[in-house]
Write a protein that holds these residues in place. Structure first.
Motif, PDB file in Angstrom:
ATOM      1  N   GLU A   1       0.890  -1.049   0.085  1.00 39.66           N
ATOM      2  CA  GLU A   1      -0.013   0.053  -0.054  1.00 39.66           C
ATOM      3  C   GLU A   1       0.888   1.369  -0.015  1.00 39.66           C
ATOM      4  N   GLN A   2       0.481   2.311  -0.906  1.00 36.77           N
ATOM      5  CA  GLN A   2       1.261   3.577  -0.951  1.00 36.77           C
ATOM      6  C   GLN A   2       0.309   4.415   0.199  1.00 36.77           C
ATOM      7  N   ARG A   3       1.051   5.550   0.270  1.00 43.58           N
ATOM      8  CA  ARG A   3       0.540   6.454   1.284  1.00 43.58           C
ATOM      9  C   ARG A   3       0.394   7.773   0.343  1.00 43.58           C
ATOM     10  N   VAL A   4      -0.823   8.670   0.628  1.00 51.51           N
ATOM     11  CA  VAL A   4      -1.070   9.738   0.104  1.00 51.51           C
ATOM     12  C   VAL A   4      -0.034  10.785   0.788  1.00 51.51           C
ATOM     13  N   PRO A   5       0.443  11.772  -0.050  1.00 50.15           N
ATOM     14  CA  PRO A   5       1.611  12.532   0.362  1.00 50.15           C
ATOM     15  C   PRO A   5       1.349  13.853   0.824  1.00 50.15           C
ATOM     16  N   ASP A   6       0.297  13.995   1.611  1.00 50.20           N
ATOM     17  CA  ASP A   6      -0.228  15.210   2.154  1.00 50.20           C
ATOM     18  C   ASP A   6      -0.047  15.247   3.581  1.00 50.20           C
TER      19      ASP A   6
ATOM     20  N   PRO B   1       2.642   7.704  -8.992  1.00 51.39           N
ATOM     21  CA  PRO B   1       3.283   9.048  -8.529  1.00 51.39           C
ATOM     22  C   PRO B   1       2.261  10.075  -7.772  1.00 51.39           C
ATOM     23  N   ASP B   2       2.980  10.680  -7.365  1.00 50.97           N
ATOM     24  CA  ASP B   2       2.442  11.652  -5.975  1.00 50.97           C
ATOM     25  C   ASP B   2       1.154  12.335  -6.686  1.00 50.97           C
ATOM     26  N   GLU B   3       1.223  12.998  -7.948  1.00 51.61           N
ATOM     27  CA  GLU B   3       0.115  13.487  -8.249  1.00 51.61           C
ATOM     28  C   GLU B   3      -1.033  12.853  -8.291  1.00 51.61           C
ATOM     29  N   ILE B   4      -1.007  11.494  -8.564  1.00 54.75           N
ATOM     30  CA  ILE B   4      -2.208  10.561  -8.487  1.00 54.75           C
ATOM     31  C   ILE B   4      -2.604  10.276  -7.304  1.00 54.75           C
ATOM     32  N   LEU B   5      -1.684  10.051  -6.410  1.00 56.50           N
ATOM     33  CA  LEU B   5      -2.304   9.858  -5.188  1.00 56.50           C
ATOM     34  C   LEU B   5      -2.797  10.894  -4.394  1.00 56.50           C
ATOM     35  N   THR B   6      -2.301  12.312  -4.915  1.00 54.15           N
ATOM     36  CA  THR B   6      -2.690  13.531  -4.182  1.00 54.15           C
ATOM     37  C   THR B   6      -4.246  13.704  -4.653  1.00 54.15           C
ATOM     38  N   GLU B   7      -4.382  13.477  -6.059  1.00 57.20           N
ATOM     39  CA  GLU B   7      -6.116  13.291  -6.320  1.00 57.20           C
ATOM     40  C   GLU B   7      -6.877  12.420  -5.773  1.00 57.20           C
TER      41      GLU B   7
ATOM     42  N   GLU C   1     -21.403   4.532   1.762  1.00 58.02           N
ATOM     43  CA  GLU C   1     -21.380   4.937   2.872  1.00 58.02           C
ATOM     44  C   GLU C   1     -21.183   3.729   3.868  1.00 58.02           C
ATOM     45  N   MET C   2     -19.903   3.376   4.117  1.00 58.64           N
ATOM     46  CA  MET C   2     -19.713   2.082   4.884  1.00 58.64           C
ATOM     47  C   MET C   2     -18.166   2.105   5.449  1.00 58.64           C
ATOM     48  N   VAL C   3     -17.999   1.698   6.705  1.00 59.89           N
ATOM     49  CA  VAL C   3     -16.733   1.531   7.261  1.00 59.89           C
ATOM     50  C   VAL C   3     -16.406  -0.111   7.313  1.00 59.89           C
ATOM     51  N   PHE C   4     -15.016  -0.401   7.120  1.00 59.18           N
ATOM     52  CA  PHE C   4     -14.649  -1.716   7.173  1.00 59.18           C
ATOM     53  C   PHE C   4     -13.356  -1.577   8.126  1.00 59.18           C
ATOM     54  N   PRO C   5     -12.938  -2.861   8.694  1.00 61.10           N
ATOM     55  CA  PRO C   5     -11.907  -2.938   9.797  1.00 61.10           C
ATOM     56  C   PRO C   5     -10.678  -2.587   9.074  1.00 61.10           C
ATOM     57  N   TRP C   6     -10.316  -2.833   7.903  1.00 62.80           N
ATOM     58  CA  TRP C   6      -9.123  -2.318   7.481  1.00 62.80           C
ATOM     59  C   TRP C   6      -8.965  -0.812   7.221  1.00 62.80           C
ATOM     60  N   MET C   7     -10.121  -0.161   7.416  1.00 64.28           N
ATOM     61  CA  MET C   7      -9.768   1.482   7.226  1.00 64.28           C
ATOM     62  C   MET C   7      -9.236   1.854   8.516  1.00 64.28           C
ATOM     63  N   SER C   8      -8.672   0.870   9.495  1.00 66.58           N
ATOM     64  CA  SER C   8      -8.298   1.495  10.861  1.00 66.58           C
ATOM     65  C   SER C   8      -6.845   1.826  10.580  1.00 66.58           C
ATOM     66  N   GLU C   9      -6.473   1.614   9.458  1.00 65.53           N
ATOM     67  CA  GLU C   9      -4.888   1.974   9.190  1.00 65.53           C
ATOM     68  C   GLU C   9      -5.022   3.376   9.023  1.00 65.53           C
ATOM     69  N   ASP C  10      -6.030   4.056   8.352  1.00 67.74           N
ATOM     70  CA  ASP C  10      -6.132   5.482   8.003  1.00 67.74           C
ATOM     71  C   ASP C  10      -6.143   6.406   9.411  1.00 67.74           C
ATOM     72  N   LEU C  11      -6.685   5.544  10.762  1.00 75.31           N
ATOM     73  CA  LEU C  11      -6.672   6.471  11.899  1.00 75.31           C
ATOM     74  C   LEU C  11      -5.249   6.793  12.536  1.00 75.31           C
TER      75      LEU C  11
END
Length: 506
Positions: A266-271, A324-330, A398-408
């Motif tokens: 998984e890549q990370r959003v560069p913001d 690339p960063d520009e796509i991750l930023t989008e 409009e649903m949350v899943f357990p793997w979204m915890s990484e973004d916390l």
């Protein structure tokens, strides 16, 4: 559908009686509006009013700067002659900025209202929840148990939001208004704001004059599983419409998923948010479908740019390089959950559907979705290469899943995320008998195209609430956010054209 259990008298009593809280009122005018900021200190737990305290803040917009009629009058004089409209925003976990929809404010001021914009507890200026706030609440590491975190965060649902609003209402009435002025709220609930409104209506109807709802009729009698079955059905319809608009996206979405799943990193959003970009988070972009064709276009355009990059790079060496960063930023711009900045949205998203003791989420959205065609990618063992080449992958909504915890971005928040999903002893959120006997007028707009709040469940709930009325839009293509995108039309249908000019002298 089993009938929800009756509400014990002790729960009903817990909402009653005076709530004495200190209140500060600070002028906060901007270049356009006359405003006052309210701040009060309220109990975290209203059953222990001498215990831990949190801050509750709300912004009152009471007129326009350039209104000659208000002259030198202050907010107390002006608002003592106006109707108090409390705007209950969506969520959970969203702050409630007053300037998000100035067309709405102007329309309400013209109709003789002042408007109150509360930041729900745990959001905005109201003791916002994040990892640092949890550390401050539990400074000793030994206190940071799952049980303590769950007990603390479970205090931030709509039941205690209502108690905060009632404490503020009483404080304004008792401490600021003339003795002959009694305040009754007019409530306007948008999305989750309707959940708050129905809790208020259940236990404190005498504090409310009227209720208006837009895409906000809470499914008061349904379990989390029942709710998500309906919402997945709505998303299936939305996905089919998406692929009707963009039939060429069927293979594109499949190929993007395959490539992202194959790379396994998984890549990370560069913001600075550190949000993850993966095969699963790509398919969670269906939250954009709440906005109808506008949301379809955003997802399509992003998928086209991402696919173009993947194809061009793969032609060079056959191996997909980092995105690339520009796509991750989008991606970061259109990713709708933003749990890094509003963690309560994820933490409490399924909890707001646990409306009585014994109603437990246990990742209801994931459990339901894994059983449905098009959402097999939610299963841990899903392999896209074993599916037919023309099989559509459906985006989730409009649903949350357990793997979204990484973004916390916090072990404490992730720990709480898991604990809240397992919690069973939730208190009652609604009194169904009181709602059936309700005398407060309720006017609601529910939208058949809404993929976030099921239309049939909305009508079912309205039928269970006394003195309620569905206000039919009368046209097609109304969306969850129509209050924002079609403000004037929504206001005229709900409130009519009852303009009034008030005088403040004498």
């Amino acid at each position: 559908m089993a009938a929800p259990p009756a509400v014990p008298q002790a729960i009903k009593d817990s909402y009653q009686g005076p709530i004495a809280v200190p209140l500060t009122c600070t002028p906060s005018d901007d270049a356009v509006y006359k405003k006052t900021t309210f701040e009060c200190t309220v109990p975290l737990d209203y059953s222990d009013r001498n215990g831990h305290k949190i801050t509750f803040t709300a912004e009152l917009v009471w007129d326009k700067i350039n209104n000659p009629d208000i002259k030198d009058f202050g907010w107390v004089r002006v608002c003592s002659r106006k109707k108090w409209l409390v705007f209950l925003c969506g969520g959970p976990g969203d702050r409630n900025p007053y300037d998000r929809n100035t067309t709405f404010i102007d329309s309400m001021l013209e109709r003789g209202y002042c408007m109150l914009f509360p930041d729900y507890r745990g959001t905005g200026e109201s003791s916002a929840i994040d990892a640092l706030s949890l550390i401050a609440r539990f400074p000793n590491e030994a206190e940071r148990t799952t049980a303590n975190l769950v007990q603390y965060l479970s205090m931030f649902r709509q039941d205690n939001i209502v108690r905060d609003l009632e404490a503020l209402r009483q404080a304004i009435e008792d401490q600021e208004m003339p003795e002959d002025i009694n305040i009754q709220w007019y409530l306007h609930g948008q999305s989750y704001g309707g959940w708050v409104a129905f809790t208020y209506l259940s236990f404190l109807p005498r504090s409310i004059r009227q209720v208006y709802l837009t895409a906000a009729v809470a499914p008061i009698s349904r379990t989390p599983e029942e709710i998500y079955r309906r919402l997945f059905g709505r998303m299936t319809t939305a996905n089919e419409k998406y692929y009707e608009c963009y039939p060429g996206d069927v293979p594109i979405v499949r190929e993007i998923y395959r490539v992202l799943a194959d790379r396994g990193v998984e890549q990370r959003v560069p913001d600075g948010s550190n949000r993850s970009f993966s095969a699963r988070t790509f398919l969670a972009l269906g939250r954009q479908f709440i906005a109808g064709t506008t949301g379809f276009a955003k997802v399509h355009d992003f998928a086209a740019r991402l696919m173009g990059h993947l194809q061009s790079e793969m032609e060079v060496d056959g191996n997909p390089p980092p995105i690339p960063d520009e796509i991750l930023t989008e991606f970061g711009q259109i990713e709708g959950f933003k749990l890094h900045s509003r963690p309560l949205y994820g933490l409490l998203h399924e909890a707001i559907y646990c409306a009585w003791p014994g109603a437990v989420s246990r990742w209801a959205a994931e459990r339901v979705g894994r059983q449905l065609a098009g959402y097999e990618w939610l299963r841990d063992d899903f392999d896209i290469t074993s599916t037919a080449a023309d099989k559509k992958l459906y985006f989730s909504g409009e649903m949350v899943f357990p793997w979204m915890s990484e973004d916390l971005r916090s072990q404490l928040l992730q720990q709480a995320f898991e604990g809240l999903a397992a919690k069973e002893n939730w208190p009652h959120l609604y009194d169904h008998q009181a709602l059936a006997e309700n005398q407060v007028r309720v006017r609601a707009m529910a939208f058949e195209e809404d993929s976030a709040v099921d239309y049939e469940e909305s009508i079912e709930a309205l039928c269970a609430v006394g003195n309620s009325q569905e206000v039919k839009p009368g046209e097609v293509n109304w969306e969850h956010g129509s209050l924002r995108t079609r403000t004037t039309a929504v206001v005229e249908k709900l409130y009519g054209k009852d303009y009034r000019r008030l005088t403040y002298g004498g």
